[in-house]
Motif scaffolding. Structure first.
Motif, PDB file in Angstrom:
ATOM      1  N   PRO A 178     -59.273  21.438-112.524  1.00 28.01           N
ATOM      2  CA  PRO A 178     -60.274  21.962-111.579  1.00 28.01           C
ATOM      3  C   PRO A 178     -61.612  21.265-111.758  1.00 28.01           C
ATOM      4  O   PRO A 178     -61.918  20.735-112.836  1.00 28.01           O
ATOM      5  N   ARG A 218     -72.832  18.258-103.875  1.00 25.97           N
ATOM      6  CA  ARG A 218     -71.730  18.227-104.843  1.00 25.97           C
ATOM      7  C   ARG A 218     -71.502  16.812-105.358  1.00 25.97           C
ATOM      8  O   ARG A 218     -71.262  16.592-106.552  1.00 25.97           O
ATOM      9  N   ILE A 272     -62.789  11.705-102.217  1.00 24.93           N
ATOM     10  CA  ILE A 272     -62.771  12.889-101.350  1.00 24.93           C
ATOM     11  C   ILE A 272     -63.418  12.497-100.030  1.00 24.93           C
ATOM     12  O   ILE A 272     -64.535  11.978-100.008  1.00 24.93           O
ATOM     13  N   ASP A 307     -60.116  18.125-109.032  1.00 23.98           N
ATOM     14  CA  ASP A 307     -60.251  18.566-107.643  1.00 23.98           C
ATOM     15  C   ASP A 307     -60.912  19.943-107.602  1.00 23.98           C
ATOM     16  O   ASP A 307     -60.701  20.771-108.497  1.00 23.98           O
ATOM     17  N   ASP A 308     -61.727  20.169-106.575  1.00 27.25           N
ATOM     18  CA  ASP A 308     -62.431  21.449-106.446  1.00 27.25           C
ATOM     19  C   ASP A 308     -61.522  22.567-105.968  1.00 27.25           C
ATOM     20  O   ASP A 308     -61.913  23.735-105.989  1.00 27.25           O
ATOM     21  N   SER A 309     -60.316  22.234-105.521  1.00 34.03           N
ATOM     22  CA  SER A 309     -59.353  23.247-105.097  1.00 34.03           C
ATOM     23  C   SER A 309     -58.617  23.798-106.319  1.00 34.03           C
ATOM     24  O   SER A 309     -57.865  23.078-106.978  1.00 34.03           O
ATOM     25  N   HIS A 310     -58.822  25.083-106.599  1.00 37.21           N
ATOM     26  CA  HIS A 310     -58.170  25.685-107.765  1.00 37.21           C
ATOM     27  C   HIS A 310     -56.666  25.831-107.550  1.00 37.21           C
ATOM     28  O   HIS A 310     -55.912  25.985-108.523  1.00 37.21           O
ATOM     29  N   GLU A 311     -56.199  25.767-106.300  1.00 36.95           N
ATOM     30  CA  GLU A 311     -54.767  25.854-106.027  1.00 36.95           C
ATOM     31  C   GLU A 311     -54.008  24.654-106.587  1.00 36.95           C
ATOM     32  O   GLU A 311     -52.808  24.746-106.887  1.00 36.95           O
ATOM     33  N   LYS A 312     -54.690  23.535-106.720  1.00 37.01           N
ATOM     34  CA  LYS A 312     -54.038  22.319-107.215  1.00 37.01           C
ATOM     35  C   LYS A 312     -54.085  22.207-108.736  1.00 37.01           C
ATOM     36  O   LYS A 312     -53.350  21.402-109.324  1.00 37.01           O
ATOM     37  N   GLY A 337     -56.151  14.967-103.164  1.00 39.22           N
ATOM     38  CA  GLY A 337     -55.509  15.033-101.858  1.00 39.22           C
ATOM     39  C   GLY A 337     -54.809  13.727-101.533  1.00 39.22           C
ATOM     40  O   GLY A 337     -54.514  12.915-102.411  1.00 39.22           O
ATOM     41  N   TYR A 379     -61.535  11.732-108.730  1.00 39.39           N
ATOM     42  CA  TYR A 379     -62.022  13.027-108.244  1.00 39.39           C
ATOM     43  C   TYR A 379     -61.526  13.198-106.814  1.00 39.39           C
ATOM     44  O   TYR A 379     -61.968  12.522-105.893  1.00 39.39           O
ATOM     45  N   GLY A 380     -60.584  14.125-106.657  1.00 39.51           N
ATOM     46  CA  GLY A 380     -59.948  14.347-105.363  1.00 39.51           C
ATOM     47  C   GLY A 380     -58.451  14.166-105.498  1.00 39.51           C
ATOM     48  O   GLY A 380     -57.963  13.052-105.716  1.00 39.51           O
TER      49      GLY A 380
END
Length: 612
Positions: A175, A202, A195, A158-163, A133, A130-131
């Protein structure tokens, strides 16, 4: 050398004459020697091929580039000296490119083949990270490279929808909203939280989701705790039950707290305990003039002293800031000497007996410390014009069902009445009231951990028993904040969140330990202990609250008692200590605190004897 000869073959389009062959053979020792020296100096040979990474590629680049530049320099020197080159520059460049491609691609191919062979093991542990980055990537490579484990990273979340929809090292990224889907579609054995900045709420949601699917959860430590800036697999630990009960960071009025503590003399009683020691740590961050750490427990006080010496060994100002005092708050002469010598501006009173069943069998000890000790300390603070006196109380003082809670309620009554007394013109008495703290000495979580380590069973008093929990740092932050905002006479209540069923806590701790309830370990119900409640309260029926500027702190609206009356009845209670008649002492407490109704206790018979 193969690259050098291949460069000649390519340069002359696979049509080498005898002159070219002779030239190549003649120059081969020079090229070999230059490459050998450059490889030795850059230590390209020292890397383990199956763990090839960026640093290895950099070493190869430096070795080949430096060697090639030296060859070019030799060519130029020879050209200046004899007006001809040793070897065509095109051959040097082709040799450089072939070497670079061959050395990096061969290592990469070997690494991929090695990982592929390992990944075909039938006992591979399937992991989701989870994560996605930098920390997540480093975590994956750490798991891939450790030969002692058998892990396969099957997905990033990852919580970033861009990834979402992208890949890292060939592993897909999903996501955060798809976590359950990823778990359900794959045989996930473990999830690693990687993360660096994630809210407590969260993090709790993620862990709860994994536990519902019987998935083990591990956590990557903060970057600053990595060894020499590198993550080691052994640093990736199982999450603790505290991670499920932690809440988001509290926002404190640090500027105001600094004004009230910086340059002040602070006394902390019960300084060796869980709450007292953490209050001391936090107060030290506000640069007090002096902090006196008072406790009667010699060994824990010594351990705290060693901890502070270690933490501030390079800070002489901080080392001279704290003073260790072994003493009992019931010792009037000891307290007077401390106040005469140091003249504390602020007192944080955390010294108390707190164990319910133990105090139920020892009412004299409970009253002597929690009531008499508090009275001596509070009276001394008034005498020496202490500015603020912050008392740490408990939710067990609300509608008490046991001796410990009742003794704390009597102490609350006394300090609140003293705040409004005619002869107190300087000292503001402030009370803070909260529930259980995670990991405190003798609390349920360390006890459950010990039982799990021993193979069980885990003993729970009642299937419906609930308790409020907060972390020790959070509780102490709120104590400092309440002490800072208080005007005197208030009883501050802390937002403890939702009560937690103790049996649910036990079940989650079992899962987090990788065990199965009913198979590896059992839970046994042993019945309520003397004086124990099913559920604790923060307010009595006659109380309500008013808000403060801090969302997690409210003030209990309690009508203060008249000091003269309180002083007289508590004086009578203290006089009874010498006779050590438990029933007489408990009956007197029930008269002082009418809402004190014993539960599961030998003192239940006294409830009918209370005098209005």
């Amino acid at each position: 050398m193969a690259a050098f000869f291949m460069a000649y073959i390519l340069r002359f389009n696979f049509q080498l004459g005898s002159d070219e062959i002779q030239q190549a053979i003649k120059l081969a020792p020079l090229v070999f020697g230059i490459r050998l020296i450059s490889f030795y100096l850059t230590k390209t040979y020292s890397g383990i091929v199956r763990y090839t990474g960026t640093q290895d590629a950099v070493r190869i680049f430096i070795a080949l580039t430096s060697g090639t530049l030296f060859l070019i320099a030799c060519n130029l020197v020879n050209f200046v000296a004899s007006d001809e080159v040793m070897v065509p520059s095109s051959i040097i460049i082709i040799d450089y490119l072939i070497c670079m491609m061959a050395m990096t691609s061969s290592r990469l191919t070997y690494k991929i083949l090695y990982q592929q062979i390992r990944s075909e093991s039938p006992k591979k542990t399937q992991v989701v990270i989870y994560g996605a980055g930098q920390s997540g990537l480093i975590t994956k490579r750490t798991l891939d490279q450790d030969n002692k484990i058998n892990y396969k990273v099957i997905a990033f979340v990852d919580d970033s929808h861009e990834k979402a929809g992208k890949r890292i090292d060939g592993v897909p990224i999903f996501p955060g909203t798809d976590l359950k889907t990823v778990i359900e579609r794959n045989k996930v054995d473990e999830l690693v939280l990687s993360i660096q900045n994630i809210s407590k709420s969260r993090k709790r949601d993620i862990i709860e989701t994994c536990l519902s699917y019987d998935i083990k959860v591990k956590n990557v430590p903060p970057v600053e705790r990595w060894i020499n800036g590198e993550l080691n697999y052994r640093q990736i630990k199982k999450v603790n039950i505290e991670d499920l009960l932690e809440r988001d960071q509290i926002e404190l009025d640090t500027a105001s707290m600094s004004r009230n503590l910086r340059g002040k003399v602070v006394l902390v009683t019960g300084a060796a305990g869980s709450i007292g020691s953490e209050i001391a740590r936090q107060v030290l961050s506000f640069y007090p003039k002096k902090i006196i750490l008072l406790d009667q427990a010699e060994t824990p006080l010594y351990e705290l002293e060693q901890e502070l010496f270690e933490k501030f060994r390079h800070n002489k100002a901080a080392l001279s800031c704290f003073e260790i005092c072994v003493g009992d708050i019931k010792n009037v002469n000891k307290l007077r000497r401390i106040f005469e010598r140091y003249r504390p501006n602020v007192v944080f009173h955390a010294a108390a007996y707190k164990h319910v069943p133990l105090m139920e069998n020892n009412p004299t000890a409970a009253v002597a410390t929690n009531v008499f000790g508090t009275k001596i300390l509070a009276d001394t603070a008034v005498e020496f014009n202490t500015e603020r006196f912050v008392m740490v109380s408990t939710d067990k003082a609300v509608n008490p069902t046991n001796v410990m809670g009742a003794s704390k309620r009597v102490a609350e009554i006394y300090v609140q009445s003293l705040n409004y007394s005619a002869f107190n013109s300087n000292t503001k008495f402030i009370t803070t009231r909260f529930g259980n703290v995670l990991g405190s000495n003798g609390s349920v979580i360390p006890y459950f951990k010990k039982q799990i380590a021993e193979g069980g069973p885990i003993t729970v008093t009642h299937p419906e028993i609930t308790r409020y929990f907060m972390t020790i740092p959070e509780a102490c932050q709120l104590v400092l904040e309440a002490g800072n905002m208080g005007n005197g006479g208030e009883i501050y209540l802390f937002d403890m969140g939702q009560p937690v069923r103790i049996v649910d806590l036990a079940k989650k701790m079992i899962k987090l330990s990788g065990l199965s309830l009913g198979k590896d370990i059992q839970i046994e119900y042993i019945g309520l202990r003397p004086g124990e409640k099913i559920a604790e309260e923060l307010l009595s029926d006659a109380e309500n609250t008013t808000p403060t500027h801090h969302p997690k702190i409210t003030i209990a609206k309690i009508k203060p008692f008249e000091y003269g009356v309180v002083s007289d009845v508590i004086g009578e209670l203290i006089t009874m200590l010498a006779r050590e008649d438990n029933e007489e002492i408990v009956l007197k407490m029930k008269q002082i605190v009418p809402e004190f109704i014993s539960n599961n206790s030998v003192y239940e018979a006294l409830d009918d004897l209370k005098i209005s």
